[in-house]
Design an enzyme around this catalytic site. Structure first.
Site, mmCIF file in Angstrom:
data_model
loop_
_atom_site.group_PDB
_atom_site.id
_atom_site.type_symbol
_atom_site.label_atom_id
_atom_site.label_comp_id
_atom_site.label_asym_id
_atom_site.label_seq_id
_atom_site.Cartn_x
_atom_site.Cartn_y
_atom_site.Cartn_z
ATOM 1 N N TYR A 245 0.839 -1.202 0.000
ATOM 2 C CA TYR A 245 0.000 0.000 0.000
ATOM 3 C C TYR A 245 0.878 1.257 0.000
ATOM 4 C CZ TYR A 245 -3.639 -3.308 1.703
ATOM 5 O OH TYR A 245 -4.504 -4.368 1.875
ATOM 6 N N LYS B 244 6.265 -13.948 2.330
ATOM 7 C CA LYS B 244 6.142 -14.849 1.179
ATOM 8 C C LYS B 244 7.475 -14.755 0.432
ATOM 9 C CE LYS B 244 3.754 -17.640 -1.452
ATOM 10 N NZ LYS B 244 3.233 -18.951 -1.005
ATOM 11 N N ASP C 67 0.567 -17.727 3.588
ATOM 12 C CA ASP C 67 -0.569 -18.603 3.250
ATOM 13 C C ASP C 67 -0.715 -19.728 4.275
ATOM 14 O OD1 ASP C 67 1.884 -19.455 2.287
ATOM 15 O OD2 ASP C 67 1.172 -20.015 0.289
ATOM 16 N N ASP D 175 -3.173 -6.447 6.973
ATOM 17 C CA ASP D 175 -4.549 -5.996 6.751
ATOM 18 C C ASP D 175 -5.467 -7.214 6.604
ATOM 19 O OD1 ASP D 175 -6.720 -4.419 6.193
ATOM 20 O OD2 ASP D 175 -6.135 -3.975 4.116
ATOM 21 N N ASP E 179 -8.450 -9.099 9.524
ATOM 22 C CA ASP E 179 -9.880 -9.378 9.311
ATOM 23 C C ASP E 179 -10.166 -10.868 9.511
ATOM 24 O OD1 ASP E 179 -10.036 -6.670 8.569
ATOM 25 O OD2 ASP E 179 -11.512 -7.067 7.000
HETATM 26 MG MG MG Z 1 -8.677 -3.778 6.452
#
Ligand code: MG
Ligand code: NAI
Length: 338
Positions: free
Chosen positions: A129, A175, A208, A232, A236
Site C-alpha cells: 500500500y 512470502k 498462506d 490488513d 480481518d
Molecule cells: Mg482492512
C-alpha cells in the site's frame, strides 16, 4: 487537564460509531475527574471531498497535529476517484507506521476460537500500500511494493517490544518464495532487530500457511508481525475467529503523531440503518484514553464493554442481537456509571 480530542468521523457508519464513542468518552468524566475532553471534528474521505476538493484536507492534517488524541471512524476508500486516497496518504504523510490490532475472544460472544488472544502488528506506511500504482498502456497496470530498511526496522522494534511484554513469541509472516527481494530485506531487518531481544522466540512463517494455521491452531500465535497488506488481510481473518469486525479496535501510531480507529471500514451495506456495532470504536477510544495515560479510565471502558457482551442482552445484529447502535452505547454508559 482537559485533553483535546479530534474526531474524524469519515464516511458510512464512521459517523455513527464515532458518535457512540464520543458519548462514552463524555460520560467518563463523571467517574474519572481527570478524564475530561474537549472535542473537535474534522473532515476526511468522501465527506471531505464533497465539502471541498480533497479527501484529506490540509486543515485536517493540522488539526491532527494540534490535538492530544484522535479517533477516526472509517473512510469509504473504494468510493474515492482513481489516483486519490485519504488513509494511505494520511498514514504516509505523518509517518503513522505502526498499526497495532489486539484481537481477542469475549465471554458471551459465540465464536470459532473462544481462547484466542492475538495482537497483529502491521506495518502501515509502505509495502503493497505504498500508494504507487499506475497504468501500463491500456491493458496492464502495476502496483509497487516498497520495503525499506528503516521502515522494516522500526516496525520490528514495535513488535519485539510488544512480544517481550506478552508471551515472548513473535510470528513474522512473509512470502519469501515470491518476494525474494522485498520480503528478503524485511526478514533480514526483523532478524537483526531480534538480536536485541534474545528472550523473544522468532517464528517466521509463510503468509498462506499462517492463514490456515490461524484457524486450525490459533494457540500457536501471540504477536504477529506483518507487512502492510498481509497484516490488513490477516487481521480481518482473525477478527472473524472472535466474533467479527464489530469488536476489533486498533491504534495507528508513528513516533510523533497517531490516531485510533476500528479495524472495519465504512460498511456501506448497513450505513444509515442505526445497527452498526459501536464496540470496536468504543474499544479504540479506550486505547486512546490509555495512550493519554488515563489507565484506570481506559480499563473501565474495557470492563464496561466486556460486561455488556457477557450479559448478552444488548447487542447489534452482527452479534446475532436485535439492538441498535444507540442501545449498545447506552448499555455501555450505564455499565460504566455503575
Ligand atoms: Mg482492512
Ligand atoms: P467493511 O469493514 O466496511 O465491511 C465488511 C463487512 O463487515 C460488511 O458486511 C459490514 O456490514 C460488516 N461490518 C463492518 N463493520 C461493522 C460494524 N461496526 N458493525 C456491524 N457490521 C460491520 O469492509 P468493506 O465493505 O470491504 O469496505 C467498505 C469500504 O470501507 C471500502 O471503501 C473500503 O475501502 C473501506 N475501508 C476502510 C477502512 C478504514 O477506514 N480504516 C478499513 C477497511 C475498509
Amino acid at each position: 487537564m482537559t485533553k483535546k480530542i479530534l474526531l474524524l468521523p469519515g464516511d458510512g457508519i464512521g459517523a455513527e460509531v464515532v458518535d457512540s464513542a464520543k458519548a462514552v468518552l463524555q460520560a467518563l468524566s463523571t467517574r474519572f475527574p481527570d478524564a475530561t475532553y474537549e472535542f473537535q471534528e474534522a473532515p476526511i474521505g468522501v465527506a471531505a471531498l464533497k465539502a471541498g476538493n480533497d479527501p484529506l484536507p490540509e486543515t485536517t492534517i493540522e488539526a491532527v497535529k494540534s490535538s492530544d488524541g484522535c479517533l477516526l471512524g472509517a473512510v469509504d476508500e473504494a468510493a474515492l476517484p482513481k489516483g486519490t486516497s485519504a488513509l494511505g496518504r494520511f498514514r504516509r504523510r505523518l509517518q503513522l507506521y505502526a498499526n497495532v490490532r489486539p484481537l481477542r475472544a469475549y465471554a458471551g460472544v459465540a465464536c470459532l476460537c473462544p481462547d484466542l488472544d492475538i495482537v497483529v502488528v502491521r506495518e502501515n506506511s509502505e509495502g503493497m500500500y505504498s500508494g504507487t500504482e499506475y497504468a501500463v498502456g491500456t491493458d496492464a497496470a502495476c502496483a509497487v511494493r516498497i520495503i525499506t530498511r528503516e521502515g522494516s526496522r522500526r516496525i520490528a522494534k514495535v513488535a519485539f517490544e510488544l512480544a517481550a511484554s506478552r508471551r515472548k513469541r513473535l510470528t513474522v509472516v512473509h512470502k519469501l518464495g515470491a518476494f525474494k527481494m522485498t520480503d528478503g530485506l524485511f526478514l533480514e531487518c526483523v532478524r537483526e532487530v531480534g538480536k536485541s531481544y534474545p528472550g523473544v522466540a522468532l517464528d517466521p512463517r509463510n503468509i498462506d500457511a499462517a492463514a490456515m494455521d490461524l484457524i486450525q491452531h490459533p494457540g500457536q500465535f501471540d504477536v504477529i508481525l506483518a507487512t502492510n497488506m498481509f497484516g490488513d488481510i490477516l487481521s480481518d481473518e482473525i477478527a472473524g475467529l472472535v466474533g467479527g469486525l464489530g469488536l476489533a479496535a486498533s491504534s495507528v501510531l508513528g513516533d510523533k503523531y497517531g490516531y485510533f480507529e476500528p479495524v472495519h471500514g465504512s460498511a456501506p451495506d448497513i450505513a444509515g440503518k442505526g445497527i452498526a456495532n459501536p464496540m470496536a470504536t468504543i474499544l479504540s477510544a479506550a486505547m486512546l484514553v490509555d495512550h493519554l495515560g488515563q489507565k484506570k479510565a481506559a480499563a473501565a471502558i474495557g470492563e464496561a464493554v466486556t460486561s455488556v457482551l457477557a450479559a448478552g442482552k444488548v447487542r447489534t445484529p452482527d452479534l446475532k442481537g436485535k439492538s441498535s447502535t444507540q442501545d449498545v452505547t447506552r448499555a455501555v454508559i450505564d455499565q460504566l456509571m455503575r
